[in-house]
Write a protein that holds these residues in place. Structure first.
Motif, short mmCIF file in Angstrom:
data_model
loop_
_atom_site.label_atom_id
_atom_site.label_comp_id
_atom_site.label_asym_id
_atom_site.label_seq_id
_atom_site.Cartn_x
_atom_site.Cartn_y
_atom_site.Cartn_z
N PRO A 13 -25.24 25.93 -13.36
CA PRO A 13 -26.19 24.96 -12.81
C PRO A 13 -27.10 24.40 -13.90
O PRO A 13 -27.44 25.10 -14.85
N VAL A 14 -27.47 23.13 -13.79
CA VAL A 14 -28.34 22.53 -14.80
C VAL A 14 -29.78 22.52 -14.31
O VAL A 14 -30.05 22.56 -13.11
N ARG A 16 -32.81 20.72 -13.34
CA ARG A 16 -32.94 19.35 -12.85
C ARG A 16 -34.13 18.59 -13.45
O ARG A 16 -34.20 17.37 -13.35
N ARG A 18 -34.44 17.93 -16.26
CA ARG A 18 -33.90 17.07 -17.31
C ARG A 18 -33.82 15.62 -16.88
O ARG A 18 -33.84 14.71 -17.69
N PHE A 19 -33.67 15.42 -15.59
CA PHE A 19 -33.56 14.05 -15.10
C PHE A 19 -34.94 13.50 -14.78
O PHE A 19 -35.74 14.15 -14.15
N GLN A 21 -36.58 11.20 -12.52
CA GLN A 21 -36.14 10.55 -11.30
C GLN A 21 -36.61 9.10 -11.15
O GLN A 21 -35.85 8.24 -10.81
N GLU A 22 -37.89 8.87 -11.40
CA GLU A 22 -38.40 7.54 -11.07
C GLU A 22 -38.43 6.61 -12.28
O GLU A 22 -39.05 5.58 -12.27
N LYS A 23 -37.76 7.03 -13.35
CA LYS A 23 -37.81 6.22 -14.55
C LYS A 23 -37.04 4.91 -14.37
O LYS A 23 -36.00 4.86 -13.74
N ILE A 24 -37.59 3.84 -14.94
CA ILE A 24 -36.90 2.55 -14.88
C ILE A 24 -36.27 2.28 -16.23
O ILE A 24 -36.94 2.34 -17.26
N VAL A 25 -34.95 2.05 -16.21
CA VAL A 25 -34.24 1.90 -17.48
C VAL A 25 -34.38 0.51 -18.09
O VAL A 25 -34.52 0.36 -19.28
#
Lengths: 314, 341, 330
Positions: A13-14, A16, A18-19, A21-25
């Motif tokens: 399992p990773v 989470r 790391r992600f 979530q609300e970032k805008i690319v």
């Protein structure tokens, strides 16, 4: 299952966190920036804008590039075709056509801009009040109704009639034309502004602003105005050439600026008598400049309209 | 049962100012004669684009079908000319769209609009066309069909307009009905009527229906088989019971759990379980599983390897590494349907 | 009703449509919202629920009737008191796209109320916006961006932060989740529930999705064509709905379970919503009601407490239709 060790790692399992979530690319971009990008990609619109810049610059410096004044007569050098001394040739009084053409550009642009500015100011005030008052109780509806009746009456009067009536009390000239065009011209802008405000007022962000206690002045300045400025600009890019054309037409039929002042319209009028004698440059230069200016404004206006249209996003 | 529609490895991209958006990224599914397939997913998952590709309705300027095949009744649909597609659309495939108002001509009477579609695809006499139109209006449950025949779209309510649209779609007895969010614009009580009508049509006329929706409730009402789409791929597909009772993909678990459940007499309040975050920007889709960033069970492999569909029964498959035999302890999660282990 | 925060008393809101015609969007509605509760208002489109919400919050002027907020009649407060009262009642809108000005940065959108009421300036204002962004699950880096760069759920969070900025006590949420995807709806509902606890808010939650309304609300009112049909606590409403309209509405909710869906018996309503310009006489629901009686055509059913804390407007529960009471066990 050949490499169990590798699988062990792969199927672990990773974490989470790391992600994000609300970032805008995608990079941030305001609507103005987006509009600019779209305009810059539209080659025709850029051509129009470029032409307008060149015409404006030449209107300012053009007459000074030659050693002649637009009104200097030289009877020994009349009706000369374009050449190294007189780039656009001379007319029947020996006046330099180059100087006259760019002097005429000044008149045309001045009239176009002045008419547009007056339209804009009157249109914003009347349209703005009308649109903002509409639907605000009985009094508001009365104000809106009153202003719109005025607009409707003026809308029905042809500007030619206004010019003729004005000539009764004023001398023909630059200001007479500007006033005549403005009297009838601003109603179009007023209607557009009113329509925009009526539409924007229904937007939920305006309701939200009202609920948050934002004062009327700020609602107008922050919510209504910035969202209609695009349409106003587009409309202006179509009003200016209309005014320029109207001036040329009035001058052409003799109701416009009077000699010795040059305008594209009067120059074209002067050329009428000699066109059959082969003096093509007399009609060509003013006529070409009128067409070129119309073309430049129109393609630029179209480009602006496309760029400001949110529908053309994809 | 034979396959009526077969979609294989469909890939569709859209051109935008910034670059290419991969809206559909390899979709496979089929519809059998007489069945109702629901494609369910959230906005931007590619479900409507899939339907538009099948119908040849993609905006030509900005979209491109990168690969794939769509066979209907043994005939390839991708690459058909506009004319051929038009003919097929009226006679063998019927379309029902989300917004009935934009699909109806506001200046034409209801009856004439239906009659026109019939006329286009048959050589019936005038009186026969009229009778057929009345029959269709009656079939879709429009009361007073003779009176409605002469009315204009704006005189009808949203629910009635949707019925008219269904009547038009059915006018030439199509084998397949594609319904793109047919009830989204309608109120619940009207939605229930329309769903009943669709079920009734499937039973009475044996028409296959492909229904596209974001609403799991609608799926449970009408579908026999379900395909769940996420970020341009089908992440899970199976019989409706399998999807609702033994879902195998964490996204499906999430969807099912984020809807509040109500049972009579149960009064304690439970917190909703949302899926955190938002779907990936298909401008630059992740290399691995598109759901990994929002998944509570994400593993290392999910980040850079897209799972292939893994079969868990004859009819049921899921694109999720948890169903891989190598995933330790995952079977417990899967068996529990993502509920607390 | 000492614990009532908002009292709606015989409120009417009519709109003029054409000559001598009026649309009775809200027609003589009375109820109250308790301090600290979430009051759900459900109804189909055209029921007048949004108009009622906007009237309560002051975006519409009521044609008739009173709205009493915290014991004060909102029609009779003036000056600073009125501004203050206006500030404490806020609103969250349905369409997160249309409710944010596309030309403004998130920073200025959220700070709009702060600026309007001169609450904070400069650095403090900025910090407050950052804090609000975090409160709704976003971060400080989002303040520089424009609304169109966000997803629907994120935009709705911005709308919520904007309402919270002026420290309201009461928020009308007008269909705050109906434009959002299912998985995002739950995020927003959870956020609203958390904020209610943290900030001590009272909500009027307007929606057409009965499932979500049931989940979030303490009490629910059901509207139909500008009238309240039934009002009670959310459990009672779902366990024993009295009004035939409520019964039909509940049975029309699609259940995300194929077995249940195929097994249950649904009450199908015939026909469509009548026009609110010329609503039916008597009980407005009678044209679609499976239990319609003669009396329903002539007399408007009285709004009465049929059971304890369970209000309903239906002749099945009044003396006129009393003899048919047993019909309700459907």
């Amino acid at each position: 299952m050949a490499e169990p060790k590798k699988d062990d790692v792969l199927f672990r399992p990773v974490d989470r966190s790391r992600f994000q979530q609300e970032k805008i690319v995608r990079p941030s971009m305001s609507q103005w920036k987006e509009t600019t990008v779209k305009i810059l990609r539209n080659k025709l619109a850029i051509l129009g804008l470029g032409l307008l810049v060149i015409i404006t610059i030449l209107a300012i410096i053009g007459p000074h590039l030659v050693p002649f004044n637009y009104s200097d007569q030289n009877l020994s050098g009349k009706n000369l075709p374009p050449g190294p001394e007189h780039w656009f040739g001379t007319d029947s009084l020996g006046r330099d056509m180059w100087a006259r053409t760019w002097y005429g550009a000044r008149i045309s642009l001045t009239i176009g801009l002045a008419a547009a500015v007056i339209d804009l100011i009157l249109g914003l005030i009347v349209g703005g009040i009308s649109g903002y008052m509409a639907g605000r109780g009985k009094f508001g509806d009365k104000v809106d109704g009153f202003l719109m009746r005025i607009v409707e009456i003026l809308y029905g009067i042809p500007y030619l009639l206004v010019v003729i009536l004005l000539l009764v009390v004023m001398k023909p000239g630059l200001w007479t034309i500007i006033i005549a065009l403005s009297i009838t011209g601003w109603v179009g802008m007023a209607r557009i502004v009113r329509g925009q405000i009526l539409q924007l007022k229904e937007q939920e962000y305006v309701a939200a602003a009202e609920k948050l206690g934002t004062p009327h002045r700020k609602i107008i300045m922050r919510h209504l105005f910035p969202n209609m400025i695009g349409i106003i600009i587009v409309n202006l890019t179509f009003t200016i050439p209309q005014a320029i054309f109207a001036e040329s037409f009035l001058s052409f039929i003799g109701l416009g600026v009077q000699a010795p002042i040059a305008s594209w319209g009067t120059m074209a009028n002067d050329a009428l008598g000699v066109i059959l004698t082969g003096q093509w440059w007399r009609l060509f230069f003013p006529g070409f400049m009128i067409s070129l200016t119309m073309f430049a404004f129109n393609v630029f206006g179209d480009g602006l309209q496309d760029a400001l249209d949110p529908q053309s996003k994809e | 049962m034979s396959r009526l529609l077969d979609v294989n490895d469909l890939r569709v991209s859209f051109k935008t100012y910034g670059g290419e958006v991969k809206a559909v990224r390899g979709v496979d599914f089929h519809i059998q004669q007489g069945e109702v397939l629901a494609i369910v997913g959230e906005s931007g998952c590619g479900k409507s684009v899939t339907a538009q590709s099948i119908m040849g309705l993609l905006p030509k300027k900005v979209s491109r079908i990168k690969s794939g095949s769509v066979t209907f009744n043994g005939k390839e649909l991708l690459g058909l000319s506009k004319k051929q597609m038009q003919k097929l659309k009226g006679s063998e495939i019927g379309l029902i769209s989300q917004d009935p108002m934009t699909s109806l001509n506001p200046t034409m009477r209801i009856g004439s609009q239906i009659a026109e579609t019939i006329k286009k695809h048959t050589n019936y006499s005038r009186s026969k066309i009229h009778d057929r139109t009345i029959e269709l209006l009656d079939l879709v449950g429009i009361p007073n069909p003779e009176k409605r025949y002469r009315q204009y779209p704006h005189e009808l309510s949203g629910g009635m307009r949707q019925r008219v649209l269904i009547a038009m779609a059915l006018s030439c007895e199509p084998k397949l009905l594609i319904a793109d969010e047919p009830t989204t614009a309608l109120d619940v009580t009207i939605q229930a009527q329309i769903l009943d009508l669709l079920k009734d049509i499937q039973v009475r006329l044996g028409t296959s229906i492909m229904i596209i929706t974001h609403d799991l409730g609608v799926v449970a009402e009408v579908a026999q088989r379900v395909a769940v789409m996420y970020a341009g791929v089908i992440v899970e597909s199976g019989d409706v019971e399998e999807i609702f009772e033994t879902p195998k993909h964490p996204y499906t678990w999430g969807l099912l759990k984020s809807v509040p459940r109500y049972e009579k007499g149960k009064h304690e309040k439970e917190r909703l379980v949302p899926i955190e975050g938002s779907p990936p920007d298909l401008f630059a889709p992740p290399a691995g599983c598109p759901f990994a960033a929002r998944c509570d069970y994400a593993m290392e492999i999910c980040i850079d390897q897209m799972p292939d569909p893994i079969k868990t029964s004859e009819t049921h498959q899921a694109r999720c590494w948890l169903n891989d035999t190598r995933a330790p302890n995952a079977n417990d999660f899967v068996a529990a349907g993502g509920n607390d282990v | 009703m000492s614990d009532a925060l908002v009292e709606v008393q015989q409120v009417k809101k009519y709109f003029n449509v054409g000559k001598n015609q009026s649309l009775k969007a809200v027609d003589d509605i009375s109820f109250f919202i308790k301090k600290g509760e979430t009051f759900g208002l459900v109804g189909e489109s055209g029921s007048g629920k949004s108009t009622l919400g906007r009237t309560i919050v002051g975006l519409h002027q009521a044609t008739d009737g009173r709205i009493v907020y915290n014991g004060r009649d909102t029609n009779h407060v003036k000056g600073k008191e009125a501004r203050d009262l206006n500030r404490t009642m806020q609103m969250i809108f349905q369409d997160p796209e249309a409710s944010l000005n596309p030309r403004m940065r998130v920073m200025d959108i959220i700070a709009e109320g702060i600026d309007a009421h001169d609450l904070l300036k400069g650095k403090k204002r900025k910090e407050r916006v950052f804090q609000l962004l975090e409160k709704v699950g976003l971060s400080a880096e989002h303040a520089k961006r424009y609304p169109h760069e966000f997803s629907g759920g994120q935009r709705q969070r911005i709308g919520i932060a904007r309402a919270l900025a002026v420290e309201p006590d009461f928020i009308v949420a007008d269909e705050p989740i109906s434009a959002l995807d299912v998985s995002i709806q739950a995020q927003i509902v959870n956020l609203m529930e958390d904020l209610k606890e943290e900030e001590g808010l009272t909500y009027l939650f307007i929606a057409h999705d009965l499932g979500m309304v049931k989940h979030i609300s303490d009490r629910i009112g059901v509207m139909y064509l500008g009238n309240l049909m039934e009002l009670t606590d959310s459990d009672s409403l779902f366990d024993e709905p009295l009004h035939p309209y409520t019964q039909a509405l509940l049975s029309a909710i699609p259940v995300p379970n194929p077995k249940e869906a195929s097994e249950r018996e649904r009450i199908m309503l015939e026909g469509d919503l009548p026009s609110p310009i010329s609503p039916p006489s008597g009980c407005r629901f009678r044209t679609r009601c499976p239990h319609a009686m003669d009396v329903c055509r002539e007399i408007v059913p009285e709004w009465r407490e049929a059971k304890e804390n369970h209000w309903v407007a239906c002749h099945l529960y009044t003396n006129e239709g009393g003899e048919t009471n047993e019909k309700t066990d459907l």
